[in-house]
Design a protein around this motif. Structure first.
Motif, mmCIF file in Angstrom:
data_model
loop_
_atom_site.group_PDB
_atom_site.id
_atom_site.type_symbol
_atom_site.label_atom_id
_atom_site.label_comp_id
_atom_site.label_asym_id
_atom_site.label_seq_id
_atom_site.Cartn_x
_atom_site.Cartn_y
_atom_site.Cartn_z
ATOM 1 N N GLU A 164 0.831 -1.215 0.000
ATOM 2 C CA GLU A 164 0.000 0.000 0.000
ATOM 3 C C GLU A 164 0.861 1.259 0.000
ATOM 4 O O GLU A 164 0.513 2.267 -0.641
ATOM 5 C CB GLU A 164 -0.920 -0.003 1.232
ATOM 6 N N ASP A 165 1.987 1.211 0.727
ATOM 7 C CA ASP A 165 2.899 2.363 0.744
ATOM 8 C C ASP A 165 3.448 2.648 -0.650
ATOM 9 O O ASP A 165 3.573 3.813 -1.055
ATOM 10 C CB ASP A 165 4.074 2.105 1.695
ATOM 11 N N ILE A 166 3.782 1.593 -1.384
ATOM 12 C CA ILE A 166 4.332 1.765 -2.735
ATOM 13 C C ILE A 166 3.277 2.367 -3.664
ATOM 14 O O ILE A 166 3.562 3.287 -4.445
ATOM 15 C CB ILE A 166 4.832 0.414 -3.291
ATOM 16 N N LEU A 167 2.047 1.858 -3.584
ATOM 17 C CA LEU A 167 0.983 2.364 -4.462
ATOM 18 C C LEU A 167 0.607 3.803 -4.132
ATOM 19 O O LEU A 167 0.071 4.518 -4.994
ATOM 20 C CB LEU A 167 -0.254 1.462 -4.348
ATOM 21 N N ALA A 168 0.874 4.233 -2.898
ATOM 22 C CA ALA A 168 0.492 5.589 -2.482
ATOM 23 C C ALA A 168 1.476 6.655 -2.959
ATOM 24 O O ALA A 168 1.198 7.850 -2.826
ATOM 25 C CB ALA A 168 0.378 5.645 -0.962
ATOM 26 N N LEU A 169 2.607 6.251 -3.530
ATOM 27 C CA LEU A 169 3.590 7.232 -4.003
ATOM 28 C C LEU A 169 3.040 7.996 -5.206
ATOM 29 O O LEU A 169 2.457 7.412 -6.116
ATOM 30 C CB LEU A 169 4.895 6.527 -4.377
ATOM 31 N N ASP A 170 3.255 9.304 -5.217
ATOM 32 C CA ASP A 170 2.747 10.150 -6.304
ATOM 33 C C ASP A 170 3.625 10.031 -7.543
ATOM 34 O O ASP A 170 4.851 9.955 -7.452
ATOM 35 C CB ASP A 170 2.705 11.620 -5.863
ATOM 36 N N GLY A 171 2.978 10.022 -8.704
ATOM 37 C CA GLY A 171 3.718 10.035 -9.957
ATOM 38 C C GLY A 171 4.292 8.676 -10.312
ATOM 39 O O GLY A 171 4.113 7.684 -9.598
ATOM 40 N N PRO A 172 4.989 8.602 -11.442
ATOM 41 C CA PRO A 172 5.586 7.341 -11.891
ATOM 42 C C PRO A 172 6.554 6.780 -10.856
ATOM 43 O O PRO A 172 7.347 7.515 -10.268
ATOM 44 C CB PRO A 172 6.311 7.733 -13.186
ATOM 45 N N ILE A 173 6.507 5.489 -10.647
ATOM 46 C CA ILE A 173 7.340 4.840 -9.633
ATOM 47 C C ILE A 173 8.821 4.986 -9.939
ATOM 48 O O ILE A 173 9.654 5.105 -9.023
ATOM 49 C CB ILE A 173 6.956 3.344 -9.505
ATOM 50 N N GLU A 174 9.176 5.040 -11.238
ATOM 51 C CA GLU A 174 10.596 5.151 -11.590
ATOM 52 C C GLU A 174 11.180 6.503 -11.151
ATOM 53 O O GLU A 174 12.395 6.618 -10.947
ATOM 54 C CB GLU A 174 10.824 4.943 -13.085
ATOM 55 N N ASN A 175 10.307 7.518 -10.991
ATOM 56 C CA ASN A 175 10.783 8.808 -10.500
ATOM 57 C C ASN A 175 11.219 8.720 -9.036
ATOM 58 O O ASN A 175 12.034 9.519 -8.557
ATOM 59 C CB ASN A 175 9.703 9.878 -10.638
ATOM 60 N N HIS A 176 10.638 7.762 -8.301
ATOM 61 C CA HIS A 176 10.983 7.572 -6.891
ATOM 62 C C HIS A 176 12.175 6.633 -6.725
ATOM 63 O O HIS A 176 13.087 6.905 -5.939
ATOM 64 C CB HIS A 176 9.776 7.018 -6.133
ATOM 65 N N PHE A 177 12.152 5.514 -7.446
ATOM 66 C CA PHE A 177 13.190 4.500 -7.267
ATOM 67 C C PHE A 177 14.424 4.752 -8.139
ATOM 68 O O PHE A 177 15.513 4.288 -7.803
ATOM 69 C CB PHE A 177 12.631 3.107 -7.588
ATOM 70 N N GLY A 178 14.238 5.505 -9.241
ATOM 71 C CA GLY A 178 15.364 5.778 -10.133
ATOM 72 C C GLY A 178 16.540 6.433 -9.437
ATOM 73 O O GLY A 178 17.688 5.981 -9.577
ATOM 74 N N PRO A 179 16.311 7.515 -8.677
ATOM 75 C CA PRO A 179 17.428 8.168 -7.980
ATOM 76 C C PRO A 179 18.121 7.265 -6.963
ATOM 77 O O PRO A 179 19.244 7.560 -6.536
ATOM 78 C CB PRO A 179 16.751 9.356 -7.271
ATOM 79 N N LEU A 180 17.460 6.170 -6.566
ATOM 80 C CA LEU A 180 18.056 5.236 -5.609
ATOM 81 C C LEU A 180 18.920 4.184 -6.295
ATOM 82 O O LEU A 180 19.545 3.359 -5.628
ATOM 83 C CB LEU A 180 16.952 4.536 -4.799
ATOM 84 N N GLY A 181 18.916 4.199 -7.646
ATOM 85 C CA GLY A 181 19.737 3.249 -8.385
ATOM 86 C C GLY A 181 18.978 2.077 -8.967
ATOM 87 O O GLY A 181 19.578 1.179 -9.568
ATOM 88 N N VAL A 182 17.652 2.079 -8.806
ATOM 89 C CA VAL A 182 16.833 0.991 -9.357
ATOM 90 C C VAL A 182 16.435 1.377 -10.778
ATOM 91 O O VAL A 182 15.855 2.451 -11.000
ATOM 92 C CB VAL A 182 15.571 0.745 -8.496
#
Length: 486
Positions: free
Chosen positions: A367-385
């Motif tokens: 549920e936490d992952i689905l609650a993130l705003d915008g495309p998921i790659e915008n959140h995980f991309g800067p982390l190296g994923v």
């Protein structure tokens, strides 16, 4: 099995650990029932009656032995029975004995009617699901009364009894002893300890060091640690009423008792049965090592030492956490996957206070992952994923939240594997690996795995798959054995 009474009595006389948890012995001369490993004075054969479960022995009027403590007996493997449905139901009843979940809800999760479940359950165990559930609650309460200093009211609530009066009445009726009387007897035999620590039994041999080594290589900083020959981790769970609870658990080893010790924070008492079930899953305490070895010993014909008696299949404590790690670990090293997982936890994991150095956060929920705003790659991309894996994790979270995939003892794991593979970015290796560790599927095989191929070189993947047919239904254990040789 119970028809061979002379054989069972012989196993009882020999204190054979292979049969621990597979049957119980009612002794008419004392009115108690024991595990087959009990060290009390041996009763005469004519005074012994044998039962499949503790619940069946209690329904016959026997009370649990205070020496061998039937509540510590290991459970049965998911692949032990021809009636898999019944064993899955028993596991769910154990896990949810404190939650108040109804038989109808459990039967719905199992894909059958409650009437059908009652019929097949009673035919297999000679007790109804409700009677089995009652015994689970009583034995959990007995364990808490014996091994902890919790107030009797808290014991009653943690074990799933609706009221203290009902708990006292049932305890006296079945065990001919009040909870406070049992507490007085056990307090005289142990020192005061403020920790909530229980024991969970297993069938030896148990490769504790190998299990810790496997888990230590996959720890996520902030979530879990392996230290001083123990495993510790943070916990997030949800009660039957929808309340979120947070805490920690510590697991140690007591080899002289063939048991693991489980210490939990007091905040987790409302979900204690679920926490204990997760620990049993993580450390594969239901395994019957002799049954597994009987099939897999042919591996030693390929090369001596490929299969070792007692090898366990490392499970998981949090299915979503493990599945995300599996996705992150595609085509990179285990250490690199841990690094990426740690970044996700540092950024999106909820901080909690545990008082234990190194345990600071809980893993983000689907549920936490689905609650993130915008495309998921915008959140995980800067982390190296990379973007593709970020989207795979998002789709996995969505499938779990919408109930499209079931990690919780699915009736047909092969179908859940197929569902996983419909998610873009999840191939056969990842799906099989998740089934092995999250779904407790004992028959997954990773013929394309680098470690498996290295352990059995120069065989090709196709040859390995053909070879593995002789290892069914324990191919997940075969995979673990092969990894352990590296």
């Amino acid at each position: 099995m119970l028809e061979n009474k002379s054989g069972l009595y012989a196993a009882f006389m020999a204190k054979d650990t292979r049969f621990d948890g597979r049957f119980f012995v009612g002794i008419s001369s004392t009115g108690i029932y024991c595990r087959p490993v009990c060290r009390a004075k041996q009763p005469k054969a004519e005074n012994c009656t044998f039962y499949h479960t503790a619940a069946e022995a209690e329904q016959a009027g026997y009370r649990p032995c205070l020496l061998c403590r039937p509540e510590l007996a290991p459970g049965s493997s998911i692949a032990d029975a021809t009636a898999n449905l019944v064993y899955r139901a028993a596991r769910m009843l154990e896990e949810n004995c404190g939650s108040g979940q109804s038989l109808g809800e459990i039967s719905e999760r199992l894909g059958c009617t409650d009437r059908h479940l009652r019929r097949v359950f009673t035919a297999e165990y000679n007790v109804s699901p409700v009677q089995y559930l009652q015994t689970c609650r009583l034995l959990l309460a007995k364990n808490l009364l014996t091994d902890t200093d919790l107030p009797v009211l808290e014991v009653a609530m943690a074990a799933g009894f609706g009221s203290l009066r009902r708990f006292n009445d049932l305890f006296k009726k079945h065990y001919y002893l009040s909870p406070t009387a049992l507490r007085k007897r056990t307090l005289e035999e142990k020192k005061h300890n403020s920790d909530v620590t229980l024991a969970l039994g297993y069938r030896p041999p148990y490769p504790w060091e190998e299990m810790l080594r496997f888990l230590a290589g996959r720890v996520i900083p902030g979530i879990d640690i392996v230290k001083d020959n123990t495993y510790m981790r943070t916990v997030h769970s949800v009660t039957a009423e929808g309340k979120h609870v947070y805490g920690w658990v510590r697991v140690g080893h007591r080899p002289q008792k063939n048991a693991l010790t489980v210490t939990v924070s007091e905040t987790l008492l409302p979900v204690l049965p679920q926490v204990l079930a997760r620990v049993r899953h993580l450390f594969d305490l239901y395994c019957d090592p002799d049954a597994v070895y009987e099939t897999l010993r042919v591996m030693n014909d390929i090369r001596p030492g490929l299969c070792v008696l007692g090898t366990r299949l490392p499970g998981c404590f949090n299915a979503f956490e493990m599945a995300v790690r599996a996705v992150l670990g595609q085509q990179i090293t285990v250490k690199a996957a841990s690094t990426l997982a740690a970044r996700i936890v540092d950024t999106y994991g909820m901080p909690i206070q545990t008082g234990i150095e190194g345990l600071t956060r809980v893993f983000p929920s689907p549920e936490d992952i689905l609650a993130l705003d915008g495309p998921i790659e915008n959140h995980f991309g800067p982390l190296g994923v990379i973007a593709a894996r970020s989207r795979t994790i998002y789709e996995l979270a969505r499938a779990i939240v919408q109930g499209e995939i079931n990690f919780d003892l699915p009736v047909q794991p092969e179908e859940e594997i197929k569902k996983l593979m419909t998610i873009r970015g999840i191939g056969s290796w990842t799906a099989q690996y998740v089934a092995m560790r999250a779904m407790e599927w004992p028959d997954a095989f990773l013929e394309t795995d680098v470690g498996v191929k290295k352990a059995l070189q120069p065989f090709t993947s196709k040859e390995l798959l053909e070879m593995s047919e002789a290892w069914r239904p324990w191919r997940s254990y075969a995979t673990t054995n092969l990894w352990n040789t590296l």
